[in-house]
Motif scaffolding. Structure first.
Motif, PDB file in Angstrom:
ATOM      1  N   ASN A   1       0.816  -1.214   0.000  1.00  0.00           N
ATOM      2  CA  ASN A   1       0.000   0.000   0.000  1.00  0.00           C
ATOM      3  C   ASN A   1       0.852   1.268   0.000  1.00  0.00           C
ATOM      4  N   SER A   2       1.811   1.307  -0.905  1.00  0.00           N
ATOM      5  CA  SER A   2       2.677   2.476  -1.000  1.00  0.00           C
ATOM      6  C   SER A   2       3.237   2.580  -2.408  1.00  0.00           C
ATOM      7  N   ALA A   3       4.064   3.608  -2.605  1.00  0.00           N
ATOM      8  CA  ALA A   3       4.620   3.877  -3.935  1.00  0.00           C
ATOM      9  C   ALA A   3       6.133   3.736  -3.923  1.00  0.00           C
ATOM     10  N   VAL A   4       6.670   3.334  -5.069  1.00  0.00           N
ATOM     11  CA  VAL A   4       8.114   3.245  -5.262  1.00  0.00           C
ATOM     12  C   VAL A   4       8.454   3.934  -6.579  1.00  0.00           C
ATOM     13  N   VAL A   5       9.383   4.873  -6.525  1.00  0.00           N
ATOM     14  CA  VAL A   5       9.792   5.594  -7.730  1.00  0.00           C
ATOM     15  C   VAL A   5      11.312   5.527  -7.850  1.00  0.00           C
ATOM     16  N   THR A   6      11.781   5.110  -9.016  1.00  0.00           N
ATOM     17  CA  THR A   6      13.221   5.103  -9.287  1.00  0.00           C
ATOM     18  C   THR A   6      13.530   6.096 -10.384  1.00  0.00           C
ATOM     19  N   SER A   7      14.514   6.942 -10.112  1.00  0.00           N
ATOM     20  CA  SER A   7      14.981   7.903 -11.110  1.00  0.00           C
ATOM     21  C   SER A   7      16.449   7.611 -11.378  1.00  0.00           C
ATOM     22  N   GLY A   8      16.823   7.534 -12.648  1.00  0.00           N
ATOM     23  CA  GLY A   8      18.207   7.187 -12.981  1.00  0.00           C
ATOM     24  C   GLY A   8      18.784   8.056 -14.076  1.00  0.00           C
ATOM     25  N   ASN A   9      20.097   8.155 -14.092  1.00  0.00           N
ATOM     26  CA  ASN A   9      20.749   8.920 -15.158  1.00  0.00           C
ATOM     27  C   ASN A   9      21.645   8.017 -15.987  1.00  0.00           C
ATOM     28  N   TYR A  10      21.384   6.699 -15.940  1.00  0.00           N
ATOM     29  CA  TYR A  10      22.271   5.768 -16.635  1.00  0.00           C
ATOM     30  C   TYR A  10      21.944   5.662 -18.113  1.00  0.00           C
ATOM     31  N   GLU A  11      20.929   6.387 -18.587  1.00  0.00           N
ATOM     32  CA  GLU A  11      20.608   6.358 -20.013  1.00  0.00           C
ATOM     33  C   GLU A  11      20.855   7.700 -20.687  1.00  0.00           C
ATOM     34  N   LYS A  12      20.648   8.808 -19.957  1.00  0.00           N
ATOM     35  CA  LYS A  12      20.823  10.140 -20.546  1.00  0.00           C
ATOM     36  C   LYS A  12      21.877  10.911 -19.753  1.00  0.00           C
TER      37      LYS A  12
ATOM     38  N   GLN B   1      14.494  12.502   8.032  1.00  0.00           N
ATOM     39  CA  GLN B   1      13.663  13.378   8.866  1.00  0.00           C
ATOM     40  C   GLN B   1      12.182  13.292   8.512  1.00  0.00           C
ATOM     41  N   LEU B   2      11.867  12.573   7.421  1.00  0.00           N
ATOM     42  CA  LEU B   2      10.489  12.510   6.941  1.00  0.00           C
ATOM     43  C   LEU B   2       9.849  11.184   7.338  1.00  0.00           C
ATOM     44  N   PRO B   3       8.657  11.205   7.929  1.00  0.00           N
ATOM     45  CA  PRO B   3       8.006   9.954   8.338  1.00  0.00           C
ATOM     46  C   PRO B   3       7.546   9.135   7.140  1.00  0.00           C
ATOM     47  N   LYS B   4       7.701   7.801   7.254  1.00  0.00           N
ATOM     48  CA  LYS B   4       7.198   6.840   6.272  1.00  0.00           C
ATOM     49  C   LYS B   4       7.828   6.989   4.887  1.00  0.00           C
ATOM     50  N   ILE B   5       9.021   7.591   4.826  1.00  0.00           N
ATOM     51  CA  ILE B   5       9.715   7.740   3.541  1.00  0.00           C
ATOM     52  C   ILE B   5      11.125   7.173   3.677  1.00  0.00           C
ATOM     53  N   GLU B   6      11.514   6.357   2.686  1.00  0.00           N
ATOM     54  CA  GLU B   6      12.837   5.746   2.676  1.00  0.00           C
ATOM     55  C   GLU B   6      13.432   5.875   1.280  1.00  0.00           C
TER      56      GLU B   6
END
Length: 298
Positions: free
Chosen positions: A203-214, A272-277
């Motif tokens: 019940n949460s979100a996962v976002v990956t941001s990468g610079n290995y292509e551009k 410092q932010l709750p529920k964020i890793e």
């Protein structure tokens, strides 16, 4: 939004499942019509057209989204900024750049960027961009917000479980049909055809941001396609950031911000932010994690 959305729902009836997915698609399309800076008929485009001229009255939904974006800008010391859309296109990541741009050109490229110049009038629910030529855009938050709204709609309709994948922004709820938690593979930026970890997501979100292509490389230093909106220079030192958060909107924004803030400041802010890793991979391949992450490597 220039992004591919994949929607998966768990349902007892395939026809009902297809209906749910159609409703989610309609919701995503509605949000695009509201926030797209490419659509001349959107309220976002109307705000941009009137930059330096007059405030524009907008729907509460858009006003609130802009207000939350400004909160993230303050939280990240300007590393995240929806007025990044005002930046001149100085850096090109298609392999055609042969030398660093001139310092003055880079400095001038961000002269119209600055969330401090987005003026919100709560009473009239209007938005003013103070500087002529200023623009806002939701490229670093929009698809996460759309995924959140589609998820909320499906839950409201009674869908007990599913995944919305907005070009890598994963938003989950409920359990798999076998009763197990959903698991998300984290791409190995040193070999993008492989994953280096499987992370359970409930019940949460996962976002990956990468610079290995551009990216571009000058003097053996790699410059990412993610630009610091405060300086106009590309980010360096990090090649991948994965953020876990209750909502895709905040995960989307923070994944970009951490690239700009850097490893030490980024981890400090997340802790410092709750529920964020978060998981950060630097340009040497070393893994850095926030306090409550345990990686189950593949």
């Amino acid at each position: 939004m220039g992004s591919r959305f994949e929607i998966t729902v768990v349902a007892n009836d395939s026809a009902k499942g297809e209906k749910y997915i159609d409703q989610a698609i309609n919701e995503i399309s509605r949000i695009e019509r509201l926030i797209s800076s490419w659509d001349p008929n959107s309220q976002t485009s109307e705000i941009n057209r009137n930059a330096g001229v007059k405030p524009v009255k907008v729907d509460k939904e858009l006003f609130d989204l802009i207000q939350r974006a400004i909160v993230i800008s303050k939280l990240s010391d300007g590393a995240f900024d929806i007025s990044y859309a005002s930046m001149d296109k100085v850096w090109i990541f298609d392999g055609s750049m042969t030398q660093m741009p001139d310092e003055e050109i880079i400095r001038n490229s961000v002269s119209k960027v600055g969330y401090q110049n987005i003026i919100l009038d709560k009473e009239n629910r209007s938005v003013l961009l103070k500087l002529s030529g200023m623009k806002i855009g939701f490229g670093a938050i929009g698809k996460g917000y759309a995924a959140d709204k589609a998820k909320a709609l499906l839950i409201e309709k009674g869908v007990v479980s599913g995944i919305i994948n907005a070009s890598g922004d994963m938003n989950t709820w409920g359990l798999q049909p076998d009763g197990k938690e959903w698991k998300v593979a984290i791409t190995n930026p040193m070999n993008k055809n492989k994953a280096f970890a499987l992370m359970p997501v409930s019940n949460s979100a996962v976002v990956t941001s990468g610079n290995y292509e551009k990216y571009v490389t000058f003097n053996d230093k790699r410059f990412s396609h993610i630009i610091d909106p405060r300086t106009g220079y590309p980010t360096t030192g990090i090649i991948s950031v994965t953020v876990f958060a209750p909502k895709a909107e905040i995960a989307d924004a923070l994944a970009t911000s951490i690239f700009v803030m850097g490893i030490e400041v980024g981890l400090n802010r997340v802790n410092q932010l709750p529920k964020i890793e978060c998981i950060i991979i630097d340009d040497k391949g070393a893994i850095h994690t926030s306090n409550n992450i345990e990686i189950d490597k593949i």
